[in-house]
Design a protein around this motif. Structure first.
Motif: not given
Length: 309
Positions: A262-286
């Protein structure tokens, strides 16, 4: 009990938002202020604010001379080296991508503790590491930057920042047995700021380009991200415990991605979103442990990990 947790919960949520948005401020300011000049300016401001907090909270505590070398070393690694790599990395890749890479710090710290401190390797840790590396692959492998050379270099800088923070965590760990967190971060910030000074002489700054936007972002980084947010984090940790508080740091890349869009107008593709979600889940899981183990973890100050941005 719920009422007693309201303020600590608000504190850690505000902290996560502040640190998440810090990547945007770095991205905006690093185009005008060179990376180390930005770091020095930011931490000079942060040092002043932390000095007031330290004198209010710890004025009667004394620093042992034998601990100065370790505080200086950890300050150099956690402030000087870390922000050299992070600021240079954010300059070359998007704030969103940078924050997603930084999100793997807990997993890399886990690996380091297994190697250095011979921590027990459980199946949960193995699964978390595998999921995290899969997430990193998706984040890094599908970054769509204008220059593949600069984006690759930016990725290297960000992973170097991750390694620097892991090294900082390991060198800081023995200090938790002697000092409070606010005392540790205060002295580390002082030493780290001092070590930033020589780097500035190798940079050239066009001060005529510094406008109100740059000044406000530097003040935000110095006052809020390097001082107030850290104090709020310590406050939340004291009331919620280590494990609960650390889980809220998973919000950082989420805040950065939304803010960058919203502020910088950066775009994130679906693969990055999935990757970020996996990293967050891994940290949560451990970090999700059985109740009795989690209660023991809350009591162990030497297991504290703070990811400052």
């Amino acid at each position: 009990m719920a009422k007693n947790k309201t303020l600590p919960l608000m504190a850690i949520i505000v902290t996560s938002i502040m640190w998440g948005l810090s990547f945007l401020s770095i991205k905006i300011t690093v185009d005008v202020l060179p990376p180390m000049t930005l770091a020095l300016t930011r931490f000079l401001i942060g040092s002043v604010v932390l000095s007031f907090i330290y004198m209010l909270k710890e004025k009667d505590k004394k620093l042992n001379k034998e601990d100065i070398p370790m505080l200086a070393l950890s300050g150099f690694i956690g402030v000087s080296a870390y922000f050299y790599f992070e600021n240079n990395g954010v300059k070359l890749i998007s704030a969103s991508s940078a924050s997603m890479i930084i999100a793997v710090i807990p997993i890399f710290t886990l690996i380091a503790e297994i190697i250095v401190f011979k921590e027990k390797l459980t199946m949960k840790k193995i699964i978390s590491v595998i999921i995290s590396f899969l997430g990193v692959y998706l984040i890094v492998g599908f970054i769509s930057e204008t220059s593949s050379v600069s984006s690759s270099k930016g990725n290297v800088f960000m992973f170097a920042a991750v390694i620097a923070w892991v090294a900082y965590t390991i060198t800081t760990k023995p200090l938790y047995k002697k000092y409070s967190q606010i005392a540790i971060v205060y002295f580390q910030t002082l030493f780290g700021t001092l070590f930033l000074v020589p780097f500035v002489f190798f940079e050239t700054t066009n001060w005529s380009l510094v406008n109100n936007t740059i000044i406000l972002n530097v003040i935000y980084l110095g006052v809020f991200c390097s001082a107030i947010a850290y104090y709020l984090y310590i406050y939340a940790m004291d009331h919620l415990g280590v494990s609960t508080t650390s889980l809220f740091l998973n919000l950082l890349p989420v805040v950065t991605v939304i803010g960058s869009y919203f502020i910088l107008g950066e775009k994130v593709n679906m693969y990055q979103i999935i990757g970020g979600a996996l990293v967050i889940f891994a940290v949560y899981f451990v970090n999700t442990k059985e109740k009795n183990l989690e209660e023991n973890l809350v009591k162990e100050d030497d297991n504290v990990e703070v990811v400052e941005a």
